[in-house]
Design an enzyme around this catalytic site. Structure first.
Site, mmCIF file in Angstrom:
data_model
loop_
_atom_site.group_PDB
_atom_site.id
_atom_site.type_symbol
_atom_site.label_atom_id
_atom_site.label_comp_id
_atom_site.label_asym_id
_atom_site.label_seq_id
_atom_site.Cartn_x
_atom_site.Cartn_y
_atom_site.Cartn_z
ATOM 1 N N PHE A 134 2.259 8.776 1.900
ATOM 2 C CA PHE A 134 1.865 8.122 0.654
ATOM 3 C C PHE A 134 1.064 9.130 -0.188
ATOM 4 C CE2 PHE A 134 -0.695 5.312 -2.001
ATOM 5 C CZ PHE A 134 0.219 4.343 -2.379
ATOM 6 N N ASP A 206 -2.398 6.665 9.484
ATOM 7 C CA ASP A 206 -2.627 5.742 8.377
ATOM 8 C C ASP A 206 -1.761 4.506 8.628
ATOM 9 O OD1 ASP A 206 -2.573 4.270 6.010
ATOM 10 O OD2 ASP A 206 -3.015 6.054 4.806
ATOM 11 N N TYR A 231 -4.968 -5.082 2.170
ATOM 12 C CA TYR A 231 -4.262 -5.968 1.234
ATOM 13 C C TYR A 231 -2.756 -6.036 1.412
ATOM 14 C CZ TYR A 231 -4.037 -1.361 -0.986
ATOM 15 O OH TYR A 231 -3.852 -0.027 -1.213
ATOM 16 N N LYS A 232 -2.180 -5.279 2.360
ATOM 17 C CA LYS A 232 -0.727 -5.342 2.547
ATOM 18 C C LYS A 232 -0.407 -6.432 3.575
ATOM 19 C CE LYS A 232 -0.104 -0.707 0.737
ATOM 20 N NZ LYS A 232 -0.017 0.728 1.015
ATOM 21 N N ARG A 379 12.706 -1.813 -2.437
ATOM 22 C CA ARG A 379 11.998 -2.131 -1.185
ATOM 23 C C ARG A 379 11.828 -3.642 -1.039
ATOM 24 N NH1 ARG A 379 6.352 0.566 -0.193
ATOM 25 N NH2 ARG A 379 5.851 -0.938 -1.830
HETATM 26 C C1 LIG Z 1 -0.860 1.585 0.367
HETATM 27 C C2 LIG Z 1 -1.222 2.877 0.987
HETATM 28 C C3 LIG Z 1 -2.396 3.543 0.615
HETATM 29 C C4 LIG Z 1 -3.260 2.989 -0.482
HETATM 30 O O1 LIG Z 1 -4.491 3.654 -0.622
HETATM 31 P P1 LIG Z 1 -5.642 2.920 -1.446
HETATM 32 O O2 LIG Z 1 -6.784 3.838 -1.430
HETATM 33 O O3 LIG Z 1 -5.883 1.611 -0.746
HETATM 34 O O4 LIG Z 1 -5.116 2.677 -2.825
HETATM 35 C C5 LIG Z 1 -2.723 4.722 1.276
HETATM 36 N N1 LIG Z 1 -1.919 5.215 2.252
HETATM 37 C C6 LIG Z 1 -0.786 4.594 2.630
HETATM 38 C C7 LIG Z 1 0.050 5.179 3.723
HETATM 39 C C8 LIG Z 1 -0.389 3.424 1.987
HETATM 40 O O5 LIG Z 1 0.741 2.827 2.345
#
Ligand SMILES: *Cc1c(COP(=O)(O)O)cnc(C)c1O
Length: 420
Positions: A134, A206, A231-232, A379
């Site tokens: 990400f 992560d 939040y996911k 997705r």
């Molecule tokens: C959604 C996601 C994030 C989001 O990071 P935030 O700091 O919460 O915006 C980070 N890493 C991964 C792998 C994600 O899927």
């Protein structure tokens, strides 16, 4: 909808059968989903758990409103980061006292975890990072490396064991996701963790697309560090704070760069010098956003009594059925990107189509909510707590209809919105 084909009727019968036999079907009642909406974006923003609105009302009116600052003691706000951390720990195979929800974003937690990892492995100049990680994970690793004279090497998961065999003695930390956020591919967490350890390096997983989506065994795999968002799949609400896991064996020497006052051994003495709290409490930074943190705590009750093995089995069944529906109903312009082997996918299905953006917009206009990742990936996230086989059949049938009717054409050249 177009005239039913024999294949559609067959799929509908199978969906009905699978949903009728689903032992987790009743869990959908733990969520407040709008009628008629097929929600396949819980991998971006989880749906609203029914337990959240009354909990937030209580926190705002009775706790903040009436108890005022006494809430830090009377409602145990002070311990909430470790209490909520332990609740998440139960979903990621972490024994109590190793997970904290300090109140910051995943991005901040990634930074702090990388900094602590580098200090635990001094003299090793390399950070190994998934090139398809990400973006925030990549950006932060690069910025952190730049600030500390370290170097990021982007190595795909499949190449990591070979890379470590050659360069492992120079690697401080390997930062990877178990699930690729675009394709839904599930990597070999156990094998990669072991390979990192053979090299004497640390692993930072992560878990944003894994926590709450599938069983994770941090303690059993001897993972060093892990982060993830609230939040996911955990459905903690927009911007819910992230969690950080620090294996107990590293805690005494866990020395991250951001050392805030709430991580102090005796925060209310407000003294010099900084002296870290014992245990996971030292990973706290500043005052947590209590409304968000306690909303997340309430959201996690949606997992009460849920067997994660059963949740995984349902997720694999629903995502597998999604792929079957795509094969049967969609034309060759669509490609299934997500691995077909159930053990190699997380809890989403990704399709490739050149008009992904317009198609996702047209689906949303028909109350089928997924999202896209540029340039061409559609997705569809499956939170098995609330997504059924009938939902994914409805989504794929809607996609077929959109294409057949050309309903996505008005979106082809429109200005793009930022999120979905
Ligand atoms: C959604 C996601 C994030 C989001 O990071 P935030 O700091 O919460 O915006 C980070 N890493 C991964 C792998 C994600 O899927």
């Amino acid at each position: 909808m177009l005239a039913d084909t024999g294949r559609y009727a067959e799929l509908a019968a199978r969906a009905a059968e699978l949903d009728a036999a689903d032992p987790l079907a009743g869990l959908r009642d733990r969520f407040l989903l709008p009628a008629g909406v097929v929600y396949l974006d819980g991998n971006s923003l989880g749906a609203l758990p029914a337990a959240v609105p009354p909990a937030v009302e209580d926190v705002v009116r009775r706790q903040w409103g009436a108890s005022l600052i006494r809430s830090w003691n009377d409602h145990d706000w002070w311990q909430a980061p470790v209490r909520v951390g332990d609740a998440i720990g139960r979903l990621i195979g972490a024994a109590p006292g190793q997970t904290v929800v300090g109140g910051d974003s995943t991005s901040i937690q990634i930074f702090n975890a990388l900094s602590a990892a580098a200090r635990l492995r001094p003299g090793r100049p390399l950070l190994a990072v998934d090139p398809d990680h990400f973006p925030t994970d990549r950006y932060i690793a690069e910025s952190f490396a730049r600030g500390h004279g370290l170097e990021v090497r982007f190595v795909p998961p499949a190449g990591l064991p070979g890379f470590l065999a050659a360069e492992g003695a120079r690697v401080a930390v390997a930062a990877y996701p178990p699930v690729d956020y675009r394709t839904g591919e599930l990597h070999d967490m156990a094998g990669l963790t072991a390979a990192v350890h053979v090299a004497g390096a640390l692993v930072l997983w992560d878990l944003c697309h894994a926590a709450g989506a599938l069983p994770v065994e941090l303690d059993a795999l001897e993972v060093d560090l892990a982060v993830g968002c609230g939040y996911k799949y955990l459905s903690g609400g927009p911007g819910a704070p992230a969690f950080l896991y620090v294996a107990r064996r590293h805690q005494a020497r866990f020395d991250p760069e951001l050392t805030g006052w709430t991580g102090h051994a005796r925060p209310f003495e407000m003294t010099e010098p900084y002296e870290p709290a014992a245990g996971i409490g030292r990973a706290r930074i500043g005052t947590p956003p209590m409304l968000s943190l306690l909303a997340l705590e309430a959201a996690l009750t949606a997992f009460d009594g849920v067997d994660l093995g059963a949740l995984r089995a349902k997720s694999q069944s629903v995502t597998g059925f999604f792929i079957d529906c795509a094969d049967a109903l969609l034309g060759s312009a669509f490609a299934v990107v997500t691995p077909r082997a159930p053990e190699r996918r997380g809890s989403q299905v990704t399709l490739r189509h050149p008009d992904a953006y317009a198609l996702v917009q047209a689906l949303a206009a028909r109350d089928v909510i997924g999202d896209m990742r540029a340039p061409d990936m559609l997705r569809f996230g499956v939170n098995a707590l609330y997504v059924s086989h009938a939902d994914v059949l409805a989504a794929v049938a809607c996609l077929r209809d959109v294409v057949a009717e050309g309903a996505h054409r008005p979106f082809l050249d429109g200005e793009r919105s930022t999120v979905t």
